[in-house]
Design a protein around this motif. Structure first.
Motif, short mmCIF file in Angstrom:
data_model
loop_
_atom_site.label_atom_id
_atom_site.label_comp_id
_atom_site.label_asym_id
_atom_site.label_seq_id
_atom_site.Cartn_x
_atom_site.Cartn_y
_atom_site.Cartn_z
N GLU A 64 141.20 97.45 90.60
CA GLU A 64 140.44 96.25 90.99
C GLU A 64 139.99 95.47 89.77
O GLU A 64 140.05 94.24 89.75
CB GLU A 64 139.23 96.64 91.86
CG GLU A 64 139.60 97.18 93.22
CD GLU A 64 140.46 96.22 94.03
OE1 GLU A 64 140.18 95.01 94.05
OE2 GLU A 64 141.44 96.69 94.64
N ASN A 65 139.57 96.18 88.74
CA ASN A 65 139.15 95.54 87.50
C ASN A 65 140.32 94.81 86.84
O ASN A 65 140.18 93.68 86.37
CB ASN A 65 138.55 96.60 86.56
CG ASN A 65 137.83 96.00 85.39
OD1 ASN A 65 137.80 94.78 85.22
ND2 ASN A 65 137.24 96.84 84.58
N ILE A 66 141.48 95.45 86.82
CA ILE A 66 142.68 94.84 86.23
C ILE A 66 143.09 93.62 87.03
O ILE A 66 143.43 92.58 86.47
CB ILE A 66 143.82 95.88 86.14
CG1 ILE A 66 143.49 96.93 85.08
CG2 ILE A 66 145.15 95.20 85.83
CD1 ILE A 66 144.40 98.13 85.09
N LYS A 67 143.05 93.73 88.37
CA LYS A 67 143.40 92.58 89.21
C LYS A 67 142.45 91.41 88.97
O LYS A 67 142.88 90.25 88.94
CB LYS A 67 143.37 92.97 90.69
CG LYS A 67 144.57 93.77 91.13
CD LYS A 67 144.47 94.09 92.62
CE LYS A 67 145.67 94.85 93.11
NZ LYS A 67 145.59 95.18 94.54
N ALA A 68 141.16 91.71 88.79
CA ALA A 68 140.18 90.66 88.55
C ALA A 68 140.43 89.96 87.21
O ALA A 68 140.13 88.77 87.05
CB ALA A 68 138.77 91.24 88.59
N ASN A 69 140.99 90.70 86.26
CA ASN A 69 141.26 90.14 84.93
C ASN A 69 142.74 89.86 84.70
O ASN A 69 143.20 89.82 83.55
CB ASN A 69 140.75 91.11 83.84
CG ASN A 69 139.26 91.26 83.89
OD1 ASN A 69 138.52 90.29 83.97
ND2 ASN A 69 138.79 92.50 83.88
N SER A 70 143.50 89.64 85.77
CA SER A 70 144.95 89.48 85.64
C SER A 70 145.32 88.23 84.83
O SER A 70 146.33 88.22 84.13
CB SER A 70 145.63 89.45 87.01
OG SER A 70 145.21 88.33 87.74
#
Length: 118
Positions: A64-70
């Motif tokens: 979720e963190n990676i998706k938010a910072n994609s």
């Protein structure tokens, strides 16, 4: 079936994203994010990235963190491969849970074998 160009771009993106995630997770002790598979669409507009995250308990949270910072990840990727690719594809991240699946099968087989040996 991927074309040769798609396969080359898949490998390039996999290598560079692996390096990006290695640097980002260096500060986080005991966390490992690896890029297991990359699949680029034929028009090279979208890259589906499958991540293997260790420990798997933190997988959903990190994903979720990676998706938010994609967008930031895509920018970093563009900085690295901008000379090789004219257009940097949009990035879609997915959790690769194949290792958990294999561990579960292995655990089930070991449990079954121990019952048979009794």
């Amino acid at each position: 079936m991927d074309t040769t160009r798609q396969q080359k771009i898949n490998k390039l993106i996999q290598k560079e994203l692996g390096e990006i995630f290695r640097k980002q997770t260096q500060q986080m002790r005991g966390v490992l994010v690896s890029v297991s598979t990359v699949r680029v669409t034929p028009d090279l507009g979208l890259a589906k990235i499958y991540l293997s995250i260790f420990p798997s308990e933190k997988g959903k949270e990190l994903l979720e963190n990676i998706k938010a910072n994609s967008k930031a990840v895509r920018f970093d990727l563009g900085q690295k491969v901008g000379k090789q690719l004219r257009i940097i594809p949009e990035l879609a991240f997915y959790l690769d849970d194949s290792l958990d699946y294999l561990e579960n099968i292995d655990r089930l087989l070991n449990t079954n074998n121990s019952k048979n040996n009794e």
